[in-house]
Design a protein around this motif. Structure first.
Motif, short mmCIF file in Angstrom:
data_model
loop_
_atom_site.label_atom_id
_atom_site.label_comp_id
_atom_site.label_asym_id
_atom_site.label_seq_id
_atom_site.Cartn_x
_atom_site.Cartn_y
_atom_site.Cartn_z
N ALA A 12 0.70 -1.35 -0.27
CA ALA A 12 0.12 0.01 0.16
C ALA A 12 0.77 1.26 0.23
O ALA A 12 0.54 2.39 -0.63
N LEU A 13 1.86 1.27 0.76
CA LEU A 13 2.77 2.41 0.80
C LEU A 13 3.56 2.63 -0.50
O LEU A 13 3.78 3.72 -0.86
N GLY A 14 3.81 1.45 -1.16
CA GLY A 14 4.44 1.49 -2.37
C GLY A 14 3.64 2.37 -3.69
O GLY A 14 3.86 2.93 -4.49
N MET A 15 2.26 1.85 -3.45
CA MET A 15 1.36 2.43 -4.25
C MET A 15 1.16 3.98 -4.00
O MET A 15 0.93 4.87 -4.74
N LEU A 16 1.08 4.54 -2.63
CA LEU A 16 1.25 5.81 -2.22
C LEU A 16 2.45 6.58 -2.89
O LEU A 16 2.25 7.76 -3.23
N ALA A 17 3.44 5.90 -2.67
CA ALA A 17 4.74 6.44 -3.15
C ALA A 17 4.80 6.79 -4.58
O ALA A 17 5.28 7.79 -5.24
N LEU A 18 4.13 5.71 -5.35
CA LEU A 18 3.86 5.89 -6.81
C LEU A 18 3.07 7.02 -7.28
O LEU A 18 3.10 7.85 -8.30
N ARG A 19 2.15 7.52 -5.95
CA ARG A 19 1.38 8.72 -6.43
C ARG A 19 1.98 10.03 -6.00
O ARG A 19 1.30 10.87 -5.78
N GLY A 20 3.16 9.88 -5.34
CA GLY A 20 3.54 11.05 -4.98
C GLY A 20 4.01 11.30 -3.46
O GLY A 20 4.66 12.35 -3.19
N ARG A 21 3.74 10.62 -2.46
CA ARG A 21 3.82 10.66 -1.33
C ARG A 21 5.10 10.27 -1.03
O ARG A 21 5.55 9.38 -1.09
N SER A 22 5.88 11.36 -0.41
CA SER A 22 7.41 11.48 -0.38
C SER A 22 7.73 10.48 0.74
O SER A 22 8.99 9.76 0.77
N ASP A 23 7.19 10.29 1.93
CA ASP A 23 7.55 9.47 3.10
C ASP A 23 7.42 8.11 2.76
O ASP A 23 7.39 7.40 3.73
N ALA A 24 6.53 7.82 1.99
CA ALA A 24 6.06 6.44 1.66
C ALA A 24 7.07 5.52 1.47
O ALA A 24 7.05 4.32 1.99
N ALA A 25 8.00 5.84 0.69
CA ALA A 25 9.11 4.69 0.13
C ALA A 25 9.93 4.08 1.56
O ALA A 25 9.96 3.15 1.28
N PRO A 26 10.45 4.98 2.42
CA PRO A 26 11.18 4.40 3.29
C PRO A 26 10.44 3.69 4.25
O PRO A 26 10.86 2.66 4.75
N SER A 27 8.91 4.15 4.54
CA SER A 27 8.27 3.33 5.54
C SER A 27 7.81 2.00 4.84
O SER A 27 7.75 0.98 5.29
#
Length: 548
Positions: free
Chosen positions: A376-391
């Motif tokens: 889910a965080l990977g999908m949010l990172a793909l949408r531009g959420r900056s803190d999602a990738a390390p989480s």
């Protein structure tokens, strides 16, 4: 001129009305119904007699029970399901049930297409009732008399229902009659669909089928709060339930749904009354697992509304057990609904809720929930959420740490467990969403070696993720070719909505990055075939930049 009737009951009703108007006997009307409806609908002789009297299955069941009561016998286990099996030719009545059916319809066994003589040794045609019944008293005012007196009369159902007891080892034979006669149209619809699938006929998910599925789930909701069953019976149901975990990936989704829901229906009937706490907990666990599995299948079939409803029912059943790990399993499996068809933020919320329920004890949900969180965080990172990738990367580490502590039993089941190939798939999917397509492709390639050819759903999802890796690597043509090949390698009855929907997302992502390139139109046309999907299911509108 009006169109001729298209339903068996309509044809039979018209024949019966014409026969009664001409003063014909029910046995003659039944013969005509059999001759006209048999070639059209496969109507059996025993069913033709019921249709000739214009009564429902429940009326015949009630009258047979009334005859048992008059003869001083305990109530029979005959129910609507068993009677329907007689009418469909799936089962043949035993000597005693045949005797009472002949008594109800006032015919000999051969009139019902059974050649063996009746055990009573006496004829039934024209007799007032079954053997042992005293001569009838003069009819009261308003009582139906004449040839239709027995079948056409309203006989109250007995309130005494035979139940399996703790010492009764009767197993859940689906062909036997249910423990009560609470059998609805859902069972008939499911059995008809299953027979069509077994015969190789194409089956589309229509409103009648989905309505039957939801009605069945609602009945389970109603009866969870409400039979005493034997431990032996529960042993068999638990074995059957876990057997579905082994069949889940290899069996076409619609066929699997029919099988699961027919067992789900039997379990619901066993929940008809409260039972000893140790048996109640086991039965509710089975109900939660079957309901959760039904939710997973509805995800595959593309009906996320029904999927959520089944998971809600599974939560109700899991709450009855008091088992936090089971509740966590239901919650983490429910998170896949928004993962594939909704908002990844909701999937993230459910995954974290499942981790809270699972606690610190290594379990299936405790390993799977961080992996879902990472996706889910990977999908949010793909949408531009900056803190999602390390989480997302931290969640993968947590998930892998718990996964390495699981037993072989927990890592050996694709439904009720969390396997090494699923873990690898989740890791590869996360890396792909994070833009690390090289690492993602390596992990997904490894996952492919772990899946067997029969694990069709996850195996195809892995191949589609690899196609997405090719897109991120700058090869849109290769991505389209790989996505189309993954779908077309599936047998038609395995091309469920979740797989086709995922493949179409590749086309949307290609259009978003590279525009209408050569091959995209052909790709979309090839994925517009008559797949096994739900009818006119509305999909959430997701901007191209937000596709996974």
């Amino acid at each position: 001129m009006s169109d001729p009737p298209r339903k068996e009951t309509d044809v039979a009703r018209r024949i019966r009305a014409a026969g009664l108007a001409r003063g014909r006997a029910p046995v003659d009307i039944a013969q005509e119904i059999y001759e006209q409806c048999g070639p059209l609908f496969g109507t059996s002789r025993v069913k033709a007699h019921r249709l000739a009297h214009g009564v429902a299955l429940s009326d015949i069941v009630a009258q047979v029970k009334a005859l048992y009561e008059v003869d001083g016998k305990p109530p029979p286990r005959l129910g609507e399901t068993l009677l329907s099996a007689y009418e469909s030719g799936y089962k043949r009545p035993g000597p005693e049930y045949l005797h009472y059916l002949c008594a109800v319809y006032r015919v000999e066994p051969d009139a019902l297409d059974y050649q063996s003589p009746c055990i009573c040794g006496r004829g039934h045609a024209g007799r007032p009732a079954a053997g042992g019944v005293p001569k009838p008293r003069p009819p009261e005012r308003g009582t139906v008399t004449g040839p239709d007196a027995l079948v056409g009369a309203i006989v109250p159902r007995s309130d005494t229902r035979p139940r399996a007891t703790v010492n009764d080892p009767r197993g859940p034979d689906r062909a036997d009659g249910p423990l009560n006669i609470d059998v609805g149209e859902e069972d008939i619809v499911l059995r008809r669909t299953l027979l069509q699938l077994l015969a190789g006929a194409g089956v589309a998910l229509d409103g009648q089928f989905l309505g039957a599925v939801d009605n069945l789930r609602r009945k389970m909701d109603d009866t969870l709060v409400g039979a005493t069953v034997s431990p032996t019976m529960l042993d068999q149901w638990e074995e059957t339930t876990y057997g579905y975990g082994r069949q889940y990936q290899a069996t076409p989704s619609l066929r699997m749904l029919c099988d699961v829901l027919l067992d789900f229906s039997e379990v619901r009937r066993m929940c008809d009354k409260r039972q000893p706490i140790e048996l109640q907990e086991r039965l509710c666990r089975i109900a939660a697992q079957l309901s959760g599995l039904s939710g997973l299948i509805m995800i595959n079939l593309g009906d996320h509304r029904l999927a959520r409803s089944f998971f809600r029912t599974a939560r109700t059943a899991a709450d009855e057990t008091g088992d936090r790990q089971l509740r966590a399993w239901v919650t983490v499996r429910e998170s896949l609904v928004p993962m594939y068809y909704g908002d990844p933020r909701e999937a993230l919320h459910l995954a974290r809720k499942a981790q809270d329920l699972a606690g610190r004890t290594p379990s299936v949900a405790a390993a799977m929930a961080p992996a879902v969180e990472a996706r889910a965080l990977g999908m949010l990172a793909l949408r531009g959420r900056s803190d999602a990738a390390p989480s997302a990367r931290r969640a993968l580490v947590r998930g892998r740490s718990v996964f390495d502590q699981l037993s072989k039993t927990d890592t050996g089941d694709l439904v009720y467990g969390f396997t090494d190939r699923q873990m690898a798939f989740y890791e590869g999917d996360t890396f792909t969403s994070l833009g690390d397509h090289k690492h993602g492709d390596e992990v997904l390639s490894h996952a492919l070696t772990l899946y067997s050819p029969t694990d069709r759903v996850d195996l195809t999802l892995v191949r589609l993720d690899r196609a997405m890796c090719k897109l991120h690597a700058g090869h849109p043509d290769a991505a389209l070719a790989a996505g189309q090949e993954a779908i077309h390698d599936l047998p038609p009855d395995h091309r469920s909505d979740i797989l086709v929907h995922r493949a179409r997302q590749i086309g949307v992502a290609v259009a978003a990055k590279h525009g209408e390139i050569s091959g995209l139109k052909e790709f979309n046309e090839n994925l517009a075939g008559p797949w096994v999907t739900s009818p006119a299911q509305e999909r959430p509108s997701v901007p191209p930049a937000e596709q996974v």
